[in-house]
Design an enzyme around this catalytic site. Structure first.
Site, PDB file in Angstrom:
ATOM      1  N   CYS A  68     -82.195  17.310  44.662  1.00 29.55           N
ATOM      2  CA  CYS A  68     -82.561  18.602  45.246  1.00 29.55           C
ATOM      3  C   CYS A  68     -84.013  18.596  45.740  1.00 29.55           C
ATOM      4  CB  CYS A  68     -82.326  19.687  44.187  1.00 29.55           C
ATOM      5  SG  CYS A  68     -83.018  21.294  44.587  1.00 29.55           S
ATOM      6  N   CYS A  83     -86.143  21.425  44.392  1.00 29.28           N
ATOM      7  CA  CYS A  83     -86.405  21.174  42.974  1.00 29.28           C
ATOM      8  C   CYS A  83     -87.594  20.230  42.821  1.00 29.28           C
ATOM      9  CB  CYS A  83     -85.178  20.565  42.282  1.00 29.28           C
ATOM     10  SG  CYS A  83     -83.721  21.614  42.266  1.00 29.28           S
TER      11      CYS A  83
END
Length: 174
Positions: free
Chosen positions: A79, A82
């Site tokens: 991600c 993230c």
């Protein structure tokens, strides 16, 4: 401070960003995937990731039970947002050593992600006294994370619990 967002977050309870309602509705859904583990775990058994704690289905419940204030970052290695949020979260952990900063790798811990209804990552959740007082998907900038932590610190948890009790006592559950 505006409206307070909360849901009951007891051990073996599912909480997701889609289930959170502004102060006024308690959402509870038991999950068979998250189980309470008997006995106390020693803090040394929790895997540390720098200033953060790696949360797994084996240590999640005990971490929330043993600590009054836990921040949880639901994330995954693939991600991009993230990865962008990680240094901001790590810095906040270093600046707030009195709080527990946990990370749940949603790929390694799909049971936890499912139990909490995580549909978007990163998702940040703050749990105080086993009550989720904040849950929101998206990478927060440093100033927003600092503000959210400050607001969560300032919450009067007696008032939050009183509000939960009032909502649970309401005849229609709302």
């Amino acid at each position: 401070m505006g409206s307070v967002w909360w849901v009951v977050c007891e051990v073996a309870t599912r909480v997701g960003a889609r289930n959170i309602r502004p102060a006024g509705r308690v959402v509870r859904a038991a999950s068979p995937h998250v189980r309470t583990h008997p006995g106390r775990r020693h803090r040394e058994e929790v895997t540390r990731m720098s200033s953060t704690v790696e949360l797994t289905k084996e240590n999640f419940d005990q971490t929330v039970l043993d600590n009054d204030f836990v921040l949880i970052d639901f994330w995954a290695t693939w991600c991009g947002p993230c990865r962008q949020f990680a240094p901001v979260y790590e810095q906040a952990a270093e600046e707030n050593p009195d709080l527990v900063f946990g990370k749940v790798d949603t790929e390694a811990q799909p049971e936890l992600a499912a139990a909490f209804g995580i549909q978007s990552i990163p998702t940040l959740m703050i749990v105080r006294d086993r009550v989720a007082v904040f849950a929101q998907p998206g990478a927060l900038p440093e100033s927003a994370l600092t503000d959210v932590i400050g607001q969560a610190r300032e919450l009067d948890m007696d008032e939050v619990r009183k509000s939960i009790e009032e909502q649970q006592a309401a005849p229609d559950g709302q």
